[in-house]
Design a protein around this motif. Structure first.
Motif, PDB file in Angstrom:
ATOM      1  N   ARG A  95      48.226  44.566  39.186  1.00 21.07           N
ATOM      2  CA  ARG A  95      48.347  43.301  38.489  1.00 21.07           C
ATOM      3  C   ARG A  95      49.785  42.814  38.634  1.00 21.07           C
ATOM      4  O   ARG A  95      50.643  43.528  39.142  1.00 21.07           O
ATOM      5  CB  ARG A  95      48.033  43.464  37.000  1.00 21.07           C
ATOM      6  CG  ARG A  95      46.660  44.007  36.665  1.00 21.07           C
ATOM      7  CD  ARG A  95      46.479  44.032  35.152  1.00 21.07           C
ATOM      8  NE  ARG A  95      45.292  44.782  34.760  1.00 21.07           N
ATOM      9  CZ  ARG A  95      44.073  44.262  34.678  1.00 21.07           C
ATOM     10  NH1 ARG A  95      43.897  42.992  34.988  1.00 21.07           N
ATOM     11  NH2 ARG A  95      43.035  44.998  34.307  1.00 21.07           N
ATOM     12  N   SER A  96      50.030  41.614  38.151  1.00 18.20           N
ATOM     13  CA  SER A  96      51.393  41.114  38.110  1.00 18.20           C
ATOM     14  C   SER A  96      52.165  41.869  37.028  1.00 18.20           C
ATOM     15  O   SER A  96      51.633  42.162  35.964  1.00 18.20           O
ATOM     16  CB  SER A  96      51.398  39.616  37.797  1.00 18.20           C
ATOM     17  OG  SER A  96      52.705  39.119  37.734  1.00 18.20           O
ATOM     18  N   SER A  97      53.412  42.193  37.306  1.00 18.92           N
ATOM     19  CA  SER A  97      54.230  42.938  36.363  1.00 18.92           C
ATOM     20  C   SER A  97      54.489  42.123  35.098  1.00 18.92           C
ATOM     21  O   SER A  97      54.650  40.902  35.139  1.00 18.92           O
ATOM     22  CB  SER A  97      55.572  43.305  37.008  1.00 18.92           C
ATOM     23  OG  SER A  97      56.467  43.812  36.050  1.00 18.92           O
ATOM     24  N   ASP A 113      47.606  49.595  37.904  1.00 25.20           N
ATOM     25  CA  ASP A 113      46.804  49.701  36.684  1.00 25.20           C
ATOM     26  C   ASP A 113      45.571  50.553  36.972  1.00 25.20           C
ATOM     27  O   ASP A 113      44.677  50.148  37.723  1.00 25.20           O
ATOM     28  CB  ASP A 113      46.391  48.299  36.214  1.00 25.20           C
ATOM     29  CG  ASP A 113      45.735  48.320  34.837  1.00 25.20           C
ATOM     30  OD1 ASP A 113      45.337  49.409  34.384  1.00 25.20           O
ATOM     31  OD2 ASP A 113      45.623  47.246  34.223  1.00 25.20           O
ATOM     32  N   LEU A 123      50.645  35.193  41.412  1.00 28.67           N
ATOM     33  CA  LEU A 123      49.253  35.606  41.249  1.00 28.67           C
ATOM     34  C   LEU A 123      48.544  34.767  40.194  1.00 28.67           C
ATOM     35  O   LEU A 123      49.184  34.141  39.334  1.00 28.67           O
ATOM     36  CB  LEU A 123      49.191  37.079  40.867  1.00 28.67           C
ATOM     37  CG  LEU A 123      49.931  38.064  41.793  1.00 28.67           C
ATOM     38  CD1 LEU A 123      49.607  39.502  41.387  1.00 28.67           C
ATOM     39  CD2 LEU A 123      49.595  37.816  43.257  1.00 28.67           C
ATOM     40  N   TYR A 167      41.493  39.430  44.645  1.00 28.08           N
ATOM     41  CA  TYR A 167      41.741  40.866  44.551  1.00 28.08           C
ATOM     42  C   TYR A 167      43.159  41.121  45.051  1.00 28.08           C
ATOM     43  O   TYR A 167      43.566  40.588  46.086  1.00 28.08           O
ATOM     44  CB  TYR A 167      40.753  41.665  45.410  1.00 28.08           C
ATOM     45  CG  TYR A 167      39.324  41.655  44.917  1.00 28.08           C
ATOM     46  CD1 TYR A 167      38.884  42.566  43.951  1.00 28.08           C
ATOM     47  CD2 TYR A 167      38.409  40.750  45.428  1.00 28.08           C
ATOM     48  CE1 TYR A 167      37.560  42.556  43.515  1.00 28.08           C
ATOM     49  CE2 TYR A 167      37.077  40.734  44.993  1.00 28.08           C
ATOM     50  CZ  TYR A 167      36.670  41.641  44.044  1.00 28.08           C
ATOM     51  OH  TYR A 167      35.372  41.633  43.613  1.00 28.08           O
ATOM     52  N   TYR A 168      43.908  41.976  44.327  1.00 24.79           N
ATOM     53  CA  TYR A 168      45.264  42.308  44.719  1.00 24.79           C
ATOM     54  C   TYR A 168      45.388  43.835  44.793  1.00 24.79           C
ATOM     55  O   TYR A 168      45.126  44.534  43.810  1.00 24.79           O
ATOM     56  CB  TYR A 168      46.277  41.763  43.704  1.00 24.79           C
ATOM     57  CG  TYR A 168      46.060  40.305  43.358  1.00 24.79           C
ATOM     58  CD1 TYR A 168      45.973  39.336  44.357  1.00 24.79           C
ATOM     59  CD2 TYR A 168      45.935  39.884  42.032  1.00 24.79           C
ATOM     60  CE1 TYR A 168      45.764  37.998  44.038  1.00 24.79           C
ATOM     61  CE2 TYR A 168      45.735  38.547  41.702  1.00 24.79           C
ATOM     62  CZ  TYR A 168      45.645  37.615  42.715  1.00 24.79           C
ATOM     63  OH  TYR A 168      45.442  36.287  42.408  1.00 24.79           O
ATOM     64  N   TYR A 178      37.483  47.674  40.841  1.00 19.31           N
ATOM     65  CA  TYR A 178      37.621  47.420  42.280  1.00 19.31           C
ATOM     66  C   TYR A 178      36.744  48.341  43.132  1.00 19.31           C
ATOM     67  O   TYR A 178      36.737  48.212  44.362  1.00 19.31           O
ATOM     68  CB  TYR A 178      39.077  47.610  42.704  1.00 19.31           C
ATOM     69  CG  TYR A 178      39.965  46.395  42.506  1.00 19.31           C
ATOM     70  CD1 TYR A 178      40.043  45.744  41.276  1.00 19.31           C
ATOM     71  CD2 TYR A 178      40.753  45.901  43.547  1.00 19.31           C
ATOM     72  CE1 TYR A 178      40.845  44.646  41.087  1.00 19.31           C
ATOM     73  CE2 TYR A 178      41.573  44.804  43.368  1.00 19.31           C
ATOM     74  CZ  TYR A 178      41.618  44.177  42.137  1.00 19.31           C
ATOM     75  OH  TYR A 178      42.433  43.089  41.948  1.00 19.31           O
ATOM     76  N   SER A 201      49.263  34.152  35.978  1.00 17.24           N
ATOM     77  CA  SER A 201      50.486  34.905  35.744  1.00 17.24           C
ATOM     78  C   SER A 201      51.705  34.007  35.883  1.00 17.24           C
ATOM     79  O   SER A 201      51.614  32.882  36.388  1.00 17.24           O
ATOM     80  CB  SER A 201      50.596  36.086  36.723  1.00 17.24           C
ATOM     81  OG  SER A 201      50.920  35.629  38.022  1.00 17.24           O
ATOM     82  N   PRO A 205      54.532  44.452  41.771  1.00 18.33           N
ATOM     83  CA  PRO A 205      53.159  44.839  41.415  1.00 18.33           C
ATOM     84  C   PRO A 205      53.154  45.919  40.340  1.00 18.33           C
ATOM     85  O   PRO A 205      54.025  46.791  40.313  1.00 18.33           O
ATOM     86  CB  PRO A 205      52.590  45.389  42.736  1.00 18.33           C
ATOM     87  CG  PRO A 205      53.495  44.880  43.794  1.00 18.33           C
ATOM     88  CD  PRO A 205      54.847  44.762  43.178  1.00 18.33           C
ATOM     89  N   ASN A 206      52.173  45.870  39.475  1.00 15.29           N
ATOM     90  CA  ASN A 206      52.034  46.839  38.401  1.00 15.29           C
ATOM     91  C   ASN A 206      50.713  47.587  38.582  1.00 15.29           C
ATOM     92  O   ASN A 206      49.640  47.038  38.368  1.00 15.29           O
ATOM     93  CB  ASN A 206      52.073  46.120  37.047  1.00 15.29           C
ATOM     94  CG  ASN A 206      51.982  47.078  35.878  1.00 15.29           C
ATOM     95  OD1 ASN A 206      52.401  48.224  35.974  1.00 15.29           O
ATOM     96  ND2 ASN A 206      51.408  46.624  34.784  1.00 15.29           N
ATOM     97  N   LEU A 261      41.955  49.245  36.729  1.00 14.88           N
ATOM     98  CA  LEU A 261      41.384  48.413  37.792  1.00 14.88           C
ATOM     99  C   LEU A 261      40.586  49.236  38.811  1.00 14.88           C
ATOM    100  O   LEU A 261      39.818  48.671  39.590  1.00 14.88           O
ATOM    101  CB  LEU A 261      42.490  47.657  38.527  1.00 14.88           C
ATOM    102  CG  LEU A 261      43.137  46.481  37.784  1.00 14.88           C
ATOM    103  CD1 LEU A 261      44.289  45.921  38.593  1.00 14.88           C
ATOM    104  CD2 LEU A 261      42.118  45.390  37.504  1.00 14.88           C
TER     105      LEU A 261
END
Length: 337
Positions: free
Chosen positions: A90-92, A102, A252, A153-154, A109, A255, A99-100, A105
């Motif tokens: 995710r976004s930090s 998680d 993202l 999706y990231y 995913y 965010s 990137p954070n 996820l």
């Protein structure tokens, strides 16, 4: 009974290994996080590895079969085996573009990751072995299913070395190195980018240059966008005396991200820097950002005052000298009279 004990022991060992992998991935994802901004190498002892591109942007409609190239090079003097992982992020919360990772996820995913492979010469691989200075061109293959819902999706394609010391699990973290390519995937029709400049600030009183601006872009849409723009600075007479280009940045979906200029030297706290040394007077700064090549364009203005502390001190010293001279003159006049 003995068979059941063996199964339980094997299950415990499996859980320990999974937890160790998550710890390793969580540790190394911090090292590769800034790849959203800059390509970089990551070192562990005398290991060195390079990867290109640092980021992949993919936009497609289902169903689709998408292929993208990833080049990885072992720049060390020893043969190294890299295990390959897909890590969602995710976004930090720091809003700095990092990137954070998680763990929550991973389940979300799972179905998407089931249709992604890394290929080496048309063969799906889970690890890659590179001789000293060897470079390999791999292919990331994404199979987008017909029933895939429109969404983003990231994730990172992470290459992590096997532990140098296989006999010690406790030393695994210290003996491993990793690097990755961040992948931004947008599935389905991508509508116009939507967002705004949610934060734009500078010191209300600048006593010396350079001036640091805090600029935050918020993405209110459902897909990431790639923003670029500048900050123009005008003096009290309305003349444009400075213009700072923003580093093109991916924001993202849902965010906020703080944007930097090339002169920003702290990736943890991105800032737009105006490298003007002498500042005096009232200034207006206008931030302009295009949220995509097709727009829209968003703008925001702020004002700030600049007065150099050195000049203020100089004026005070000069004033003190003048007052002293006047007092002496008056004192002499009284003596004469």
């Amino acid at each position: 009974m003995k068979s059941k004990l063996l199964k339980i022991k094997a299950l415990k060992n499996s859980i320990k290994i999974k937890n160790l992998k998550l710890r390793i991935i969580g540790y190394l994802i911090l090292e590769i996080g800034l790849l959203v901004l800059f390509p970089q190498k990551i070192f562990a002892e005398n290991l060195s590895v390079g990867i290109y591109p640092p980021i992949l942007q993919i936009q497609t409609d289902p169903p689709a079969s998408v292929k993208a190239g990833i080049s990885i090079q072992n720049k060390s003097d020893q043969t190294i085996t890299y295990n390959i992982y897909l890590i969602p992020f995710r976004s930090s919360v720091k809003n700095n573009g990092e990137p954070n990772f998680d763990k929550e996820l991973l389940s979300e995913y799972k179905n998407f990751f089931d249709n992604i492979q890394v290929w080496d010469n048309d063969h799906s691989i889970k690890q890659v072995k590179l001789a000293p200075q060897e470079k390999k061109n791999l292919t990331l293959h994404l199979g987008i299913q017909k029933n895939e819902k429109p969404q983003d999706y990231y994730f990172s394609v992470v290459f992590i070395t096997e532990p140098m010391d296989q006999t010690s699990k406790t030393s695994a973290l210290g003996n491993q190195a990793g690097i990755g390519t961040n992948v931004l995937v947008s599935i389905g029709p991508k509508g116009p980018a939507t967002g705004n400049i949610s934060e734009f600030s500078a010191p209300e009183l600048a006593t010396k240059g350079p001036v640091s601006f805090k600029l935050g872009l918020t993405n209110t849409g459902k897909s990431f966008f790639s923003a670029k723009g500048n900050i123009a600075i005008k003096n009290m007479f309305g003349q444009t005396i400075g213009q700072i280009e923003l580093v093109p940045s991916n924001v993202l979906a849902k965010s906020t991200r703080f944007i930097a200029s090339k002169d920003s030297n702290n990736p943890e706290e991105p800032r737009v820097v105006w490298n003007e040394k002498f500042l005096l007077g009232f200034y207006t700064a206008e931030a302009t950002a295009a949220l995509s090549d097709e727009g829209p364009i968003v703008r925001k203005k702020i004002h700030f005052l600049a007065f150099p502390i050195e000049l203020l001190l100089g004026i005070l010293v000069a004033l003190a000298i003048v007052i002293g001279i006047i007092r002496r003159v008056k004192a002499k006049e009284k003596e004469i009279s």
